[in-house]
Write an enzyme that holds these catalytic residues in place. Structure first.
Site, PDB file in Angstrom:
ATOM      1  N   CYS A 109      36.726  47.345  39.220  1.00 57.85           N
ATOM      2  CA  CYS A 109      36.064  46.052  38.960  1.00 57.85           C
ATOM      3  C   CYS A 109      34.810  46.028  39.854  1.00 57.85           C
ATOM      4  CB  CYS A 109      37.013  45.142  39.466  1.00 57.85           C
ATOM      5  SG  CYS A 109      37.656  45.072  41.168  1.00 57.85           S
ATOM      6  N   MET A 110      34.688  46.754  40.783  1.00 55.10           N
ATOM      7  CA  MET A 110      33.571  46.496  41.724  1.00 55.10           C
ATOM      8  C   MET A 110      32.595  47.691  41.958  1.00 55.10           C
ATOM      9  SD  MET A 110      33.210  43.589  42.683  1.00 55.10           S
ATOM     10  CE  MET A 110      33.754  42.841  41.283  1.00 55.10           C
ATOM     11  N   MET A 159      32.913  41.015  37.013  1.00 53.97           N
ATOM     12  CA  MET A 159      33.243  42.346  35.923  1.00 53.97           C
ATOM     13  C   MET A 159      32.323  42.415  34.804  1.00 53.97           C
ATOM     14  SD  MET A 159      35.639  42.172  38.067  1.00 53.97           S
ATOM     15  CE  MET A 159      36.998  41.332  38.093  1.00 53.97           C
ATOM     16  N   LYS A 201      46.131  28.125  41.684  1.00 53.77           N
ATOM     17  CA  LYS A 201      46.807  29.389  42.175  1.00 53.77           C
ATOM     18  C   LYS A 201      47.050  29.538  43.585  1.00 53.77           C
ATOM     19  CE  LYS A 201      43.889  32.382  40.319  1.00 53.77           C
ATOM     20  NZ  LYS A 201      42.827  31.304  39.678  1.00 53.77           N
ATOM     21  N   GLY A 215      36.929  40.600  42.667  1.00 54.31           N
ATOM     22  CA  GLY A 215      37.923  40.197  42.087  1.00 54.31           C
ATOM     23  C   GLY A 215      39.357  40.090  43.008  1.00 54.31           C
ATOM     24  N   GLN A 216      39.378  40.989  44.074  1.00 55.68           N
ATOM     25  CA  GLN A 216      40.507  40.798  44.742  1.00 55.68           C
ATOM     26  C   GLN A 216      40.304  40.343  46.096  1.00 55.68           C
ATOM     27  OE1 GLN A 216      43.270  44.196  43.387  1.00 55.68           O
ATOM     28  NE2 GLN A 216      41.221  45.415  43.174  1.00 55.68           N
TER      29      GLN A 216
END
Length: 768
Positions: free
Chosen positions: A183-184, A351, A94, A388-389
């Site tokens: 997510c966190m 997650m 990616k 996740g980000q």
């Protein structure tokens, strides 16, 4: 220019064990590992650029350093930054294709306004005037709490700081949320309740020192491939290293693990308690560390070491093995590896643990394993939550862009904290409301109930990503919704009243904060397309139109960031100055000495943490001691039943990211067997035994139904992932309005972290 190792890691097959030990040539790598011709073309482009710019990857929370090659004003090549210790020059597939998304056909280049039910092209002046007038009207007529803001761990820190300041300090509402709540938030609640402060104790340096890697609720081979590559490299260089992966589903990560633990969905609380029992029973606990540094607690009641040992008796492996779905001998083997006093242990999760109605509890338990064994605050041993980000930590947790927070992890309910931030913002302290705003799901419920009448969504896609999504899409249609987005249409822009075209990634300058507390500068490499502006600029313009222009007269990203840095001084979250971030490859906080001191590789321990003079002190707690919680096994919000006999879970694949808003624009990333060769359709995975019992074969169309909705998709058996009997798995990526997994997903939340329980929903499946 590119090493063989970089080329291998850049492919989809980089997740497989053994990639790092391969000695293939570039051509062999392309042939055997499946690198696309498009990827190879980037290697050629990298040799003919005008100049390179330092920035950070736009995807997951690892925070890989990236170099952008610019030629004739366009980003034409991307390579890993060899000077950045995060990824040491590596990139996943990616990251390798980052530049491609900048030139997608779906790029939005002019503001859109809904007129007569349709989104039509407009201009910035009209769009900004409309936003300023409507938000002001809603504020004046219905009160500030009729407005809300939903931001993102993909925004830069300066952007998040600005919108947080605008809404909490000037508009006067704490209805500010960010998608890291999805997510966190449970990791945050786990860290804060255990240690008194948020974010990991260790850093990626521990990857080079650990002897045991314990993954649970994570599939790093797909979701955090550079971390996984570094873990595999550590095992290659230190062959006695052991990798343990615990998951209800077999994945590429379990395939490469030394030990895989396939446990029943929702049984991780019992599993971790059972491991603690084994450690204590076999004398692997560190009693001296426990006596000096730990308190015990059940609920709000203090407990003793003896109470804790008594609590663990119910979780002896032979008592709970059948319930967990893991043989007692395997539980003992894993616990003894984790607790081995001659090994350093690093735990990592994401997650799978956090997106649970008891997400905080399970985070407390994994922190507790490290505490009772004393395996933390030293190189190679640490509990480490993966994010996740790209800037979920820096741009939401650190700047305080959640409904209960203020910058540098202060709390809106704390009077002294409000005074400190009000002083920096130049406003009376009573301008900041003492009552927390509405957490994520309550905020979107308020749009359904028409309590929130105006909402600004920035750099995120809740029209696809929220659980039980169809329910909340109705609320997004009811309110006046502004969406700042780079691409159109998305499942959220299609519901908007105003869409603002946003500059993306290297088209703007900014600051990101990654999972290891590393604050990093992102240089602007190219100009955005004509008509496209940064979100930073848009926030300032709306602030002016709402009458707050004098307090938002910033001239640069640096000026905004340095104001935020003032908020961090003396808090234990002290970040480095802007000038240092521009010169270096990021700095891990806390750093003192006006931000020019040594970065902190390990928190709460001398000599690594500048806030600790000697030994270990958990200075987030008044007595300097961390807490081990007694947390029992608990049911998920939804359990399988006669009507809905399966558990449905979800996740993502290496080549795609979240809702595919960005990666879905890159043709090369779609060329994976599960997607491209099946007519560009996603799928549900199920176990062969379940399929045979229901008369379902590979590729069949099926209908999935939960209490929240239904959808039709196709079945994949024995694919990249293999769920256990009774478990169904779908990808998070599907943009098709009729096939989005979140149509089915429960919107139950953890009572403390308010994080939704995406990972466990009751469901049925039938052949169409």
């Amino acid at each position: 220019m590119f090493t063989r190792r970089q080329i291998l890691i850049a492919t989809a097959a980089s997740a497989a064990a053994g990639a790092l030990s391969s000695k293939l040539s570039a051509q062999d790598a392309q042939k055997q590992q499946g690198m696309s011709p498009e990827s190879m073309a980037h290697l050629d482009a990298a040799n003919s650029v005008d100049h390179w710019k330092k920035t950070v990857c736009r995807y997951c929370g690892i925070g890989c350093g990236v170099m952008v090659g610019v030629k004739d004003g366009m980003a034409v090549a991307v390579k890993g930054d060899p000077q950045n210790s995060v990824n040491e020059g590596m990139l996943c597939v990616k990251g390798y294709h980052l530049a491609d998304m900048l030139y997608a056909e779906s790029r939005l280049k002019t503001p859109l306004i809904r007129k007569n039910g349709q989104l039509v092209e407009s201009n910035w002046e009209e769009a900004l005037d409309l936003i300023g007038n409507r938000f002001s009207e809603i504020r004046d007529t219905h009160g500030p709490d009729a407005l809300g803001f939903y931001g993102s761990g993909q925004c830069s820190m300066d952007e998040s700081y600005l919108y947080n300041k605008l809404f909490k300090g000037f508009i006067g509402t704490n209805n500010v949320e960010g998608n890291p709540r999805t997510c966190m938030a449970s990791a945050v609640a786990g860290y804060v309740s255990t240690f008194g402060k948020d974010e990991p104790l260790g850093t990626y340096d521990d990857l080079n020192k650990a002897d045991v890697f314990f993954f649970i609720g994570a599939n790093p081979a797909e979701a955090h491939p550079i971390i996984w590559a570094r873990v595999l490299e550590r095992r290659k260089n230190a062959p006695n290293t052991k990798i343990i992966v615990c998951d209800p589903r077999e994945t590429r990560s379990t395939d490469a693990a030394d030990i895989k633990v396939i446990f029943k969905p929702n049984m991780d609380l019992a599993l971790l308690n059972s491991m603690a029992y084994v450690m204590v029973k076999n004398g692997m606990h560190d009693r001296a560390f426990i006596d000096q540094h730990i308190n015990f607690q059940e609920g709000s009641e203090g407990k003793s070491w003896e109470d804790y040992m008594s609590f663990l008796e119910d979780y002896a492996p032979e008592k709970v093995a059948d319930e967990i779905g893991v043989p007692a001998a395997l539980i003992e083997q894993v616990a003894k590896l984790f607790g081995d006093k001659n090994r350093e242990t690093m735990s990592m999760w994401t997650m799978g643990l956090n997106q649970r109605s008891r997400g905080q509890w399970v985070n407390n338990l994994i922190n507790g394993l490290h505490l009772i064994t004393g395996k933390l605050c030293r190189p190679g041993s640490t509990p480490f939550s993966l994010t996740g980000q790209p800037s979920a930590c820096g741009s939401v947790r650190e700047v305080g862009a959640l409904c209960h927070l203020l910058p540098a992890h202060r709390f809106v309910a704390n009077e002294q904290h409000r005074k400190e931030i009000a002083d920096i913002w130049g406003i009376p302290a009573d301008r900041i409301q003492p009552k927390p705003g509405k957490p994520l799901m309550k905020m979107f419920q308020a749009t359904v109930d028409e309590e929130i009448k105006g909402l600004w969504v920035m750099c995120t896609n809740p029209g696809q990503s929220l659980p039980n999504v169809n329910k909340y899409r109705k609320g997004m249609e009811k309110c006046f919704m502004v969406v700042s987005e780079t691409f159109h249409p998305t499942r959220t822009t299609e519901l908007a009243d105003v869409v603002l075209p946003a500059a993306l990634w290297c088209e703007k300058e900014g600051i990101y904060g990654n999972a290891e507390r590393r604050t990093q500068h992102m240089a602007k490499a190219i100009d955005p397309p004509g008509g496209v502006k940064s979100d930073h600029w848009a926030i300032l313009e709306v602030a002016k139109r709402m009458g707050y222009g004098d307090s938002f007269d910033y001239k640069s990203v640096e000026q905004v960031y340095e104001e935020y840095r003032r908020c961090t001084v003396g808090t234990g979250y002290d970040v480095a100055p802007f000038s240092r971030l521009k010169a270096e490859r990021g700095v891990r906080w806390p750093v003192v000495g006006d931000g020019m001191g040594k970065e902190a590789s390990i928190r709460y321990a001398a000599p690594y943490d500048p806030y600790v003079e000697q030994g270990i002190r958990f200075y987030g707690k008044p007595d300097g001691k961390a807490i081990v919680f007694l947390r029992p096994q608990a049911d998920a919000a939804e359990k399988p039943s006669d009507e809905f006999p399966f558990v449905l879970t979800n996740g993502r694949l290496l080549e795609q990211w979240h809702t595919m808003t960005m990666t879905g624009t890159v043709p090369a990333l779609k060329k994976i067997p599960e997607y491209y060769q099946s007519g560009q359709r996603w799928f549900v995975e199920m176990h062969e035994q379940d399929a045979q019992r229901l008369g379902i074969t590979n590729g069949d169309n099926v209908r999935l139904t939960s209490a929240h909705g239904k959808l039709e998709t196709r079945v994949v058996l024995n694919g990249r992932g293999r769920p256990q009997p009774g478990l169904l798995y779908m990808n998070f990526h599907d943009q098709n309005p009729a096939e989005m997994v979140n149509i089915l997903v429960s919107d139950a939340t953890d009572p403390v972290s308010h994080q939704p329980e995406y990972k466990i929903s009751a469901c049925k499946i039938e052949k169409v």
